[in-house]
Design an enzyme around this catalytic site. Structure first.
Site, PDB file in Angstrom:
ATOM      1  CE  LYS A  82      -3.851  -2.219  -0.142  1.00  0.00           C
ATOM      2  NZ  LYS A  82      -3.385  -3.507  -0.644  1.00  0.00           N
TER       3      LYS A  82
HETATM    4  C1  LIG Z   1      -9.443  -2.961  -1.992  1.00  0.00           C
HETATM    5  C2  LIG Z   1      -8.874  -3.666  -0.794  1.00  0.00           C
HETATM    6  N1  LIG Z   1      -9.665  -3.873   0.264  1.00  0.00           N
HETATM    7  C3  LIG Z   1      -9.213  -4.484   1.371  1.00  0.00           C
HETATM    8  C4  LIG Z   1      -7.914  -4.932   1.460  1.00  0.00           C
HETATM    9  C5  LIG Z   1      -7.466  -5.632   2.691  1.00  0.00           C
HETATM   10  O1  LIG Z   1      -6.384  -5.000   3.317  1.00  0.00           O
HETATM   11  P1  LIG Z   1      -5.410  -5.851   4.258  1.00  0.00           P
HETATM   12  O2  LIG Z   1      -4.543  -6.697   3.390  1.00  0.00           O
HETATM   13  O3  LIG Z   1      -4.638  -4.814   5.008  1.00  0.00           O
HETATM   14  O4  LIG Z   1      -6.271  -6.661   5.165  1.00  0.00           O
HETATM   15  C6  LIG Z   1      -7.046  -4.734   0.390  1.00  0.00           C
HETATM   16  C7  LIG Z   1      -5.648  -5.166   0.469  1.00  0.00           C
HETATM   17  O5  LIG Z   1      -5.146  -6.050  -0.083  1.00  0.00           O
HETATM   18  C8  LIG Z   1      -7.535  -4.107  -0.777  1.00  0.00           C
HETATM   19  O6  LIG Z   1      -6.753  -3.933  -1.836  1.00  0.00           O
END
Ligand SMILES: Cc1ncc(COP(=O)(O)O)c(C=O)c1O
Length: 424
Positions: free
Chosen positions: A195
């Site tokens: 990210k």
């Molecule tokens: C659009 C979206 N939503 C939710 C997530 C979930 O984030 P995390 O990996 O921090 O749980 C991600 C990450 O991969 C994402 O790209």
């Protein structure tokens, strides 16, 4: 003679030309080591400071830092009072947890197709998906492009629905000059490895609504009403998880947040260079950015015109060959999600917790997940590839130009891919 590297030609980008993400400097080292030395490794002072600094940076009144974006999404569901049998509208194409967060609280996802041009939920189709059971809409600012929030909020207001922003990919993206995460009722950000704000893993729940904050906070910390920095009574008032961040991770997140604005500038410069270099390339569909939106270019996603390439009938297979050819040119690009969400097994089987729960819940209405109902998501899914690393600082416009060169080279020599075996 073969031109393409996959057929024996010379690659455009030499190995090692691309810098890894994220850049680390003495600020990161000092802040992480200070946290380590301080001895408060659970939810500590860096977590509190990260929440305050992120809220100030994004323009939110409240923020809670979590151990993932997925946790923050689950908190959004609870903040929006979604539960047993409630329906939540979600886009048919996104990351899995943009949708599984709905089932995590026993609610039922209702998919809406995407708009092919923006790759985001088709806002014109949301209203038709609303039923008496609908409680909330989850919008995903996919790849960093904000959803048309005026349209979404107008529908939500007409039907008394809550709007949850999945801003996990969209740090710093703006809609009509306002940062995402401040446009709906609450939002989730991710701080994972890829990210724009990276602390390895981690997340952030944000809202301006105090009641939503309280509900989210209980889920975040064991169902307790007393926060982790207060004198806890360890009394559980509601279903709770342990979604809190830890001090070391938050220390790194704070160090990266200090540099985020500059990183985002670099990303925008690199995306602009790609757009300039790739403009007019035959058989290529470039990503869009409307005048209302400021993309953060988390992921520069291109689509191939499969009809024009003569591969409408085997789009997926030929797209995979194109991606392999791009990788052979030294370009880090990948198919981000190769399945639309409703086609995934958990939705096709309609079984989350066994015995068909939550779909068999007596409070739930029947929903159908036929993949054919989402033709734009399928078309996008089968024809795209996306880039993240080449856009990220410290990679610069020179690398973006090489990336564009690799894409143009592959598209100018697709005849060399026709007889390539389907698998490596
Ligand atoms: C659009 C979206 N939503 C939710 C997530 C979930 O984030 P995390 O990996 O921090 O749980 C991600 C990450 O991969 C994402 O790209």
């Amino acid at each position: 003679m073969a031109e393409l590297a996959i057929a024996g030609g010379r690659p455009v980008i030499r190995p090692g030309a691309m810098e890894p993400w994220p850049p680390i400097d003495d600020t990161d080292r000092k802040m992480v080591l200070d946290s380590l030395e301080r001895g408060k490794h659970t939810f500590g002072p860096n977590c509190v400071a990260l929440q305050e600094e992120f809220a100030a940076w994004n323009g939110n009144q409240h923020a809670l830092t979590t151990n993932s974006g997925t946790a923050a999404l689950h908190m959004c569901l609870v903040a929006a009072e979604c539960g047993c049998g409630d329906e939540v509208i979600v886009p048919a194409y996104s990351w899995s947890s943009s949708v599984t967060c709905v089932m995590q609280h026993n609610a039922i996802p209702v998919f809406v197709d995407i708009d092919f041009d923006t790759m985001n939920i088709d806002v014109d189709r949301i209203e038709a998906a609303i039923t008496p059971k609908t409680k909330a809409i989850i919008v995903v600012h996919l790849h960093g492009l904000p959803v048309d929030m005026d349209a979404v909020m107008a529908v939500a207001d007409r039907h008394g629905l809550r709007v949850i922003e999945d801003a996990c990919q969209a740090h710093g993206a703006k809609y009509k000059g306002q940062k995402v995460g401040t446009l709906g009722h609450c939002a989730a950000f991710s701080l994972n490895q890829n990210k724009c704000l990276c602390s390895g893993e981690g997340g952030m729940f944000v809202t301006d609504d105090e009641d939503m904050l309280k509900r989210a906070q209980a889920l975040w910390s064991f169902g307790e009403e007393v926060g982790p920095t207060e004198r806890r009574d360890y009394h559980v008032h509601a279903m709770g998880w342990m979604y809190r961040n830890n001090d070391l991770t938050a220390a790194w997140g704070r160090a990266q947040l200090k540099k985020l604005d500059r990183y985002l500038e670099v990303q925008k410069e690199n995306a602009a260079a790609l757009a300039r270099e790739l403009a007019g390339t035959p058989h290529l569909i470039l990503p869009t950015e409307s005048t209302d939106c400021e993309h953060n270019w988390y992921n520069y996603t291109i689509r191939f015109d499969m009809e024009a390439l003569g591969h409408a009938d085997d789009a997926r297979a030929f797209r995979d060959k194109l991606v392999r050819a791009l990788n052979a040119e030294g370009l880090e690009t990948m198919v981000w999600q190769s399945f639309i969400l409703p086609a995934m097994t958990v939705f096709q089987n309609k079984d989350g917790y066994g015995h068909g729960c939550p779909w068999t819940c007596p409070h739930a209405e029947a929903v159908d997940y036929l993949p054919d109902r989402f033709p734009m998501a399928v078309k996008h899914c089968d024809s795209h590839t996306g880039m993240t690393s080449p856009l990220r600082a410290p990679n610069d416009v020179e690398l973006a130009k090489l990336a564009a060169q690799a894409i143009k080279k592959v598209l100018a020599n697709t005849d060399e891919l026709e007889d390539l075996p389907a698998k490596e």
